[in-house]
Scaffold this active site. Structure first.
Site, PDB file in Angstrom:
ATOM      1  NE  ARG A  44      -4.385  -1.339   1.859  1.00 48.39           N
ATOM      2  CZ  ARG A  44      -5.324  -1.613   2.760  1.00 48.39           C
ATOM      3  NH1 ARG A  44      -5.065  -1.454   4.041  1.00 48.39           N
ATOM      4  NH2 ARG A  44      -6.509  -2.035   2.380  1.00 48.39           N
ATOM      5  CE  LYS A 209     -16.973 -12.851  11.976  1.00 52.01           C
ATOM      6  NZ  LYS A 209     -17.239 -11.513  12.536  1.00 52.01           N
ATOM      7  N   GLY A 359      -6.789  -6.605   0.844  1.00 46.43           N
ATOM      8  CA  GLY A 359      -5.478  -6.551   1.476  1.00 46.43           C
ATOM      9  C   GLY A 359      -4.881  -7.934   1.708  1.00 46.43           C
ATOM     10  N   GLY A 383     -12.463  -4.145   1.640  1.00 47.23           N
ATOM     11  CA  GLY A 383     -13.840  -3.697   1.854  1.00 47.23           C
ATOM     12  C   GLY A 383     -14.294  -2.749   0.751  1.00 47.23           C
TER      13      GLY A 383
END
Ligand code: 3PG
Ligand code: MG
Length: 402
Positions: A44, A209, A359, A383
């Site tokens: 990043r 999840k 990421g 996200g």
């Protein structure tokens, strides 16, 4: 809708102007060596370098701001950006003035003393409650303090554009604002996926999840030819198919939802057929490959097995477009890295357009030593890219459009 870009700002001329740049320098850290914090993956930081270099070389006083981790609105040494400042310094090849606070006396003196062609980094934005506050006026008051540092604002923090935070959403309302090259490139790539992707279009999802990925699964299901599911979330799907999953990660309350998704997908959701099952979540735990329908009661699945890798590789092998988000297993532990590696290598090989989002998947590609240039695009946003694909409005992008 027009967005002004970094090129527009450079064309205006920035010599001697103070330019605030929102970057996403939220890099994974490794603190396994006592008393030492190491940057585990600097992807990043590298991704935003072109923007910083362009502004610096054009003579701007460049003030960089970022968050790191999720501190609770107050200074916390665990989340200092100091190691990032040091790395940025190395990568830029010029000294970076690091402020020990975000808008306090240190930041004021660093910014006050910054000349054209110099770069400063403020301390973690989230050391201030105003950054993430849901209260508009609290966020606004913090944004006022940040905005006072600059004469123009550049957003190149793609990984944070889905956050309605002061530095992402409120500062651009207070200053002339421009999109950096990274934000522009990311949005262009994702637009290709939501438009008319070349078919077959195969999506590979992993991560822990189902609940985190439910919205994106709902949004993607009508568009994809195949949706391959690995990672921790596959066990809730296996359970929904009636299999026992032992001590594997399971979201009980999502089992019915997964069953319904499987019904609706009519065979387009593909699950692992074998898994690497271990006695404990540890690199030295006993582990074996077992069929996905036969995970022993005292074991937990930590990776997809070799037959699943072959199955997934075959499905992506014929694809013309692939989007991949989320590791297939606990790749940080060597015995459970083969699934992620195998799927990543299969995606890297195809003759088509490939996008790695998130990421963790991006870090997996680099830490497993897979050639990054083999992919069409490696997103810096997890996200953010998922929310874009869900069709949500991204506050950081909306703020640049205004
Ligand atoms: C990320 O790593 O997802 C981005 O930096 C955003 O961080 P956040 O999820 O803590 O808002
Ligand atoms: Mg996140």
């Amino acid at each position: 809708m027009t967005i002004k870009t970094l090129d527009d700002l450079l064309a205006e001329g920035v010599q001697g102007r103070r330019v605030l740049v929102r970057a996403d320098l939220n890099v994974p850290l490794d603190s396994s060596t006592l008393g030492q914090i190491r940057i585990a993956d600097d992807g990043r930081i590298r991704a935003v370098l072109p923007t910083l270099v362009a502004l610096r070389d054009a003579g701007a006083a460049v003030i960089v701001m970022s968050h790191l981790g999720r501190p609770k609105g107050a200074p916390d040494p665990k989340y200092t950006l100091a190691p990032v400042a040091a790395r940025l310094d190395e990568l830029l090849g010029t000294p970076v003035a690091f402020a020990a606070d975000t808008v306090g006396p240190s930041a004021q003196s660093v910014v006050g003393g910054l000349g054209g062609g110099e770069v400063a980094l403020l301390e973690n934005l989230r050391f201030n409650a105003g950054e993430t506050s849901k209260d508009e006026s609290e966020r606004g008051a913090f944004a006022d303090q940040l905005a006072a540092f600059g004469e123009a604002y550049v957003d190149d923090a793609f990984g944070a554009v889905h956050r309605k935070h002061a530095s992402v959403y409120d500062v651009p309302a207070r200053l002339p604002h421009f999109a950096g090259g990274l934000v522009l490139r990311e949005v262009q790539v994702l637009a290709r996926l939501t438009g008319q992707p070349d078919r077959p279009y195969v999506v590979v999802l992993g991560g822990s999840k189902v609940s985190d990925k439910l919205a994106v699964i709902e949004a993607l299901l009508p568009k994809v030819d195949k949706l391959l599911v690995g990672g921790g979330m596959c066990f809730t799907f296996l359970k929904a198919q009636g299999h026992e999953v032992g001590k594997s990660l399971l979201e009980d309350e999502m089992v019915d939802t997964c069953r319904e998704l499987l019904d609706r997908a009519a065979g387009r959701i593909v699950l692992p057929v074998d898994v690497v099952a271990a006695t404990a979540f540890a690199a030295d735990a006993d582990h074996d490959v077992v069929p996905a329908y036969g995970i022993p009661a005292d074991r937990l699945g930590l990776d997809i097995g070799p037959e699943s890798v072959a199955l997934f590789a075959e499905a992506v092998g014929t694809a013309k477009t692939v989007f991949w988000n989320g590791p297939m297993g606990v790749f940080e532990l060597a015995p459970f890295a083969a699934g992620t590696r195998g799927v990543a290598e299969a995606i890297a090989k195809i003759d088509g357009f490939t996008v790695v989002g998130g990421g963790d998947s991006a870090a997996a590609v680099r830490t497993l030593g897979i050639d990054e240039s083999a992919f069409g695009h490696i997103s810096t946003g997890g996200g953010a890219s998922l929310e874009y694909l869900e069709g949500k409005t991204l506050p950081g992008v909306a703020a640049l459009e205004k």
